[in-house]
Design a protein around this motif. Structure first.
Motif, PDB file in Angstrom:
ATOM      1  N   PRO A   1      69.274  80.635  48.963  1.00 42.63           N
ATOM      2  CA  PRO A   1      69.983  79.404  49.347  1.00 42.63           C
ATOM      3  C   PRO A   1      69.144  78.020  49.003  1.00 42.63           C
ATOM      4  N   LEU A   2      67.905  78.119  48.459  1.00 43.35           N
ATOM      5  CA  LEU A   2      66.984  76.973  48.239  1.00 43.35           C
ATOM      6  C   LEU A   2      67.496  76.159  47.186  1.00 43.35           C
ATOM      7  N   ARG A   3      68.379  76.458  46.282  1.00 47.02           N
ATOM      8  CA  ARG A   3      68.770  75.788  45.347  1.00 47.02           C
ATOM      9  C   ARG A   3      70.168  76.035  44.882  1.00 47.02           C
ATOM     10  N   ALA A   4      70.860  74.871  44.141  1.00 46.53           N
ATOM     11  CA  ALA A   4      72.274  75.212  43.627  1.00 46.53           C
ATOM     12  C   ALA A   4      72.055  75.630  42.546  1.00 46.53           C
ATOM     13  N   ILE A   5      72.026  76.941  42.106  1.00 45.87           N
ATOM     14  CA  ILE A   5      72.216  77.605  40.682  1.00 45.87           C
ATOM     15  C   ILE A   5      73.082  78.742  40.908  1.00 45.87           C
ATOM     16  N   ASP A   6      73.422  79.315  39.955  1.00 50.01           N
ATOM     17  CA  ASP A   6      74.245  80.528  39.781  1.00 50.01           C
ATOM     18  C   ASP A   6      73.380  81.966  39.129  1.00 50.01           C
ATOM     19  N   THR A   7      72.177  81.614  39.008  1.00 45.44           N
ATOM     20  CA  THR A   7      71.258  82.807  38.383  1.00 45.44           C
ATOM     21  C   THR A   7      70.350  83.417  39.582  1.00 45.44           C
ATOM     22  N   GLU A   8      70.111  84.622  39.357  1.00 46.50           N
ATOM     23  CA  GLU A   8      69.026  85.368  40.383  1.00 46.50           C
ATOM     24  C   GLU A   8      67.810  84.439  40.417  1.00 46.50           C
ATOM     25  N   ASP A   9      67.155  84.463  41.696  1.00 49.23           N
ATOM     26  CA  ASP A   9      65.721  83.893  41.917  1.00 49.23           C
ATOM     27  C   ASP A   9      65.035  84.743  42.638  1.00 49.23           C
ATOM     28  N   VAL A  10      65.376  86.006  42.986  1.00 46.02           N
ATOM     29  CA  VAL A  10      64.626  87.057  43.709  1.00 46.02           C
ATOM     30  C   VAL A  10      64.993  88.375  43.165  1.00 46.02           C
ATOM     31  N   VAL A  11      64.223  89.163  42.667  1.00 47.17           N
ATOM     32  CA  VAL A  11      64.546  90.490  42.032  1.00 47.17           C
ATOM     33  C   VAL A  11      63.462  91.414  42.301  1.00 47.17           C
ATOM     34  N   ALA A  12      63.907  92.855  42.459  1.00 46.74           N
ATOM     35  CA  ALA A  12      62.968  93.974  42.867  1.00 46.74           C
ATOM     36  C   ALA A  12      63.606  94.943  41.775  1.00 46.74           C
ATOM     37  N   ALA A  13      62.813  95.707  41.297  1.00 42.28           N
ATOM     38  CA  ALA A  13      63.122  97.035  40.417  1.00 42.28           C
ATOM     39  C   ALA A  13      62.385  97.940  40.444  1.00 42.28           C
TER      40      ALA A  13
ATOM     41  N   TRP B   1      56.706  79.699  42.126  1.00 46.65           N
ATOM     42  CA  TRP B   1      57.487  78.649  42.870  1.00 46.65           C
ATOM     43  C   TRP B   1      58.029  77.833  41.563  1.00 46.65           C
ATOM     44  N   ARG B   2      59.423  77.376  41.850  1.00 46.15           N
ATOM     45  CA  ARG B   2      59.803  76.249  41.125  1.00 46.15           C
ATOM     46  C   ARG B   2      60.536  75.127  42.106  1.00 46.15           C
ATOM     47  N   ASP B   3      60.050  73.980  42.069  1.00 45.01           N
ATOM     48  CA  ASP B   3      60.550  72.989  43.079  1.00 45.01           C
ATOM     49  C   ASP B   3      61.825  72.429  42.745  1.00 45.01           C
ATOM     50  N   ASP B   4      62.286  71.333  43.453  1.00 40.46           N
ATOM     51  CA  ASP B   4      63.624  70.353  43.300  1.00 40.46           C
ATOM     52  C   ASP B   4      63.384  69.957  42.101  1.00 40.46           C
ATOM     53  N   ALA B   5      62.197  69.298  41.530  1.00 37.05           N
ATOM     54  CA  ALA B   5      62.415  68.517  40.482  1.00 37.05           C
ATOM     55  C   ALA B   5      62.759  69.481  39.143  1.00 37.05           C
ATOM     56  N   TYR B   6      62.208  70.599  39.260  1.00 35.76           N
ATOM     57  CA  TYR B   6      62.385  71.387  38.148  1.00 35.76           C
ATOM     58  C   TYR B   6      63.729  71.782  37.904  1.00 35.76           C
ATOM     59  N   PHE B   7      64.496  71.922  39.198  1.00 36.61           N
ATOM     60  CA  PHE B   7      66.011  72.372  38.994  1.00 36.61           C
ATOM     61  C   PHE B   7      66.737  71.015  38.954  1.00 36.61           C
ATOM     62  N   ALA B   8      66.307  69.863  38.883  1.00 36.51           N
ATOM     63  CA  ALA B   8      66.961  68.596  38.786  1.00 36.51           C
ATOM     64  C   ALA B   8      67.475  68.312  37.556  1.00 36.51           C
ATOM     65  N   GLN B   9      66.704  69.253  36.437  1.00 34.73           N
ATOM     66  CA  GLN B   9      67.221  68.963  34.967  1.00 34.73           C
ATOM     67  C   GLN B   9      68.707  69.683  34.759  1.00 34.73           C
ATOM     68  N   PRO B  10      69.695  68.984  34.393  1.00 36.58           N
ATOM     69  CA  PRO B  10      70.921  69.277  34.068  1.00 36.58           C
ATOM     70  C   PRO B  10      71.081  70.500  33.656  1.00 36.58           C
ATOM     71  N   GLY B  11      71.932  71.396  34.174  1.00 36.13           N
ATOM     72  CA  GLY B  11      72.023  73.091  33.873  1.00 36.13           C
ATOM     73  C   GLY B  11      70.734  73.990  34.169  1.00 36.13           C
ATOM     74  N   ARG B  12      69.824  73.420  34.631  1.00 32.90           N
ATOM     75  CA  ARG B  12      68.641  74.437  34.830  1.00 32.90           C
ATOM     76  C   ARG B  12      68.887  75.422  36.063  1.00 32.90           C
ATOM     77  N   GLY B  13      68.786  76.639  35.620  1.00 32.52           N
ATOM     78  CA  GLY B  13      69.188  77.755  36.595  1.00 32.52           C
ATOM     79  C   GLY B  13      70.643  78.125  36.424  1.00 32.52           C
ATOM     80  N   SER B  14      71.448  77.621  35.548  1.00 33.99           N
ATOM     81  CA  SER B  14      72.653  77.896  35.302  1.00 33.99           C
ATOM     82  C   SER B  14      72.815  78.949  34.131  1.00 33.99           C
ATOM     83  N   MET B  15      73.845  79.831  34.394  1.00 32.90           N
ATOM     84  CA  MET B  15      74.124  80.717  33.335  1.00 32.90           C
ATOM     85  C   MET B  15      74.591  80.322  32.090  1.00 32.90           C
TER      86      MET B  15
END
Length: 343
Positions: A214-226, A163-177
């Motif tokens: 839809p939990l955070r405004a990012i452009d990378t994957e946050d759920v993967v199965a393989a 789990w990563r919360d909103d504070a984690y993704f608040a850093q500029p660019g976090r979760g972006s390609m």
């Protein structure tokens, strides 16, 4: 004749963000034992330099070139964002400094391969910070597998339900390609996935699915199965996400013809063929899967840095070399490429 005492290795740090804490804790231990000496740190941000100096009481350098020219510097820890690893490494290599690069090695396999080629051509030792290989329970499982305790591996799985919360993704660019080059696979699950490959060997085929929640405004994957097929013939699965509140310990399970192993963060269970109680190694220490991504023991960082110092001293490649980090990034790219083809 009394042997001359060896000089501590001088260590500098480039990049003074979140990742610096476990490295500095490890370096403080190595300073206390006389093995290393912190020369100082550099970051482009004056605020980060000031915070680093205030917390650690270490020297800071306003310019990267000044740190690289500092007397006594032997090894540089590159803790900058992934997309800066290659250009920073180029400067370190040009200055003749050995380096440890924080994971991932770079944003892409191609850039990682370029970094490896530069270091090897220059004869510079280059390691990567994939410290889960150095956890005591991981080392014990690797030893057991090399000794044939599990027999022929048949099935293997890796589960990273963090789990990563909103504070984690608040850093500029976090979760972006643009900044991170990828999501849960490249940024979070890479440690466990690398350890799975370290134990099982390379993957031959991979089929993947990925989505962005839809939990955070990012452009990378946050759920993967393989689904994975290893070159040794075993098959397995990967389950990785950063949306699983409140965050659970990462887990690797391996089943072989003789026995099975369950590695949960820093705790290992080895189950024998007799069906009796498993042999247990390690403890239930945190793995960094919750809201605080830095909630883990710095011992494996210390072991990784120590092994690098041994490699420099003995003129050999470190076991956790930059080249050894390429397979996990190739697998991540393969899984995401397959997921992209599936839509």
């Amino acid at each position: 004749m009394k042997s001359e005492a060896r000089r501590p290795f001088g260590v500098g740090i480039i990049g003074l963000g979140m990742a610096v804490a476990p490295h500095m804790l490890a370096l403080r231990d190595l300073e206390a034992s006389g093995r290393a000496a912190v020369i100082g740190g550099h970051a482009p941000s004056a605020a980060r330099r000031e915070a680093f100096a205030a917390r650690w009481g270490a020297k800071v350098f306003a310019e990267q070139a000044a740190l690289l020219a500092a007397p006594g510097l032997d090894l540089v820890l590159v803790l900058a964002p992934p997309g800066a690893h290659l250009p920073v490494a180029q400067e370190c290599i040009a200055a003749g400094k050995h380096l440890i690069v924080e994971k991932p090695l770079e944003l892409t396999v191609a850039r990682g391969e370029a970094l490896v080629a530069l270091a090897e051509a220059a004869g510079v030792r280059c390691g990567v910070c994939l410290q889960h290989r150095f956890r005591p329970a991981s080392l014990r499982l690797k030893e057991a597998m090399l000794a044939g305790a599990l027999g022929q591996p048949l099935s293997a799985s890796a589960s990273i339900r963090w789990w990563r919360d909103d504070a984690y993704f608040a850093q500029p660019g976090r979760g972006s390609m643009a900044r991170d080059g990828g999501g849960v696979l490249l940024t979070q699950a890479i440690h466990t996935l690398d350890l799975l490959l370290h134990l099982m060997g390379p993957v031959r085929d991979a089929a993947g699915f990925a989505l962005t929640s839809p939990l955070r405004a990012i452009d990378t994957e946050d759920v993967v199965a393989a689904a994975l097929r290893f070159e040794n013939g075993a098959i397995g699965v990967l389950d990785a996400t950063s949306v699983a509140r409140p965050g659970f310990a990462e887990r690797i399970e391996i089943a072989g013809t003789r026995s099975s192993a369950v590695l949960t963060a820093q705790r290992l269970e080895l189950h024998g063929i007799d069906g009796g109680a498993p042999a247990v190694f390690g403890d239930d220490g945190a793995g960094g899967g919750g809201a605080d991504p830095m909630a883990f023991d710095h011992g494996p960082h210390r072991a990784l840095i120590t092994e690098m110092l041994d490699a420099i001293e003995n003129g050999r490649a470190p076991s956790c070399s930059a080249r050894s980090a390429l397979p996990v990034q190739r697998l991540i790219e393969a899984v995401l490429a397959d997921a992209g083809r599936r839509g």
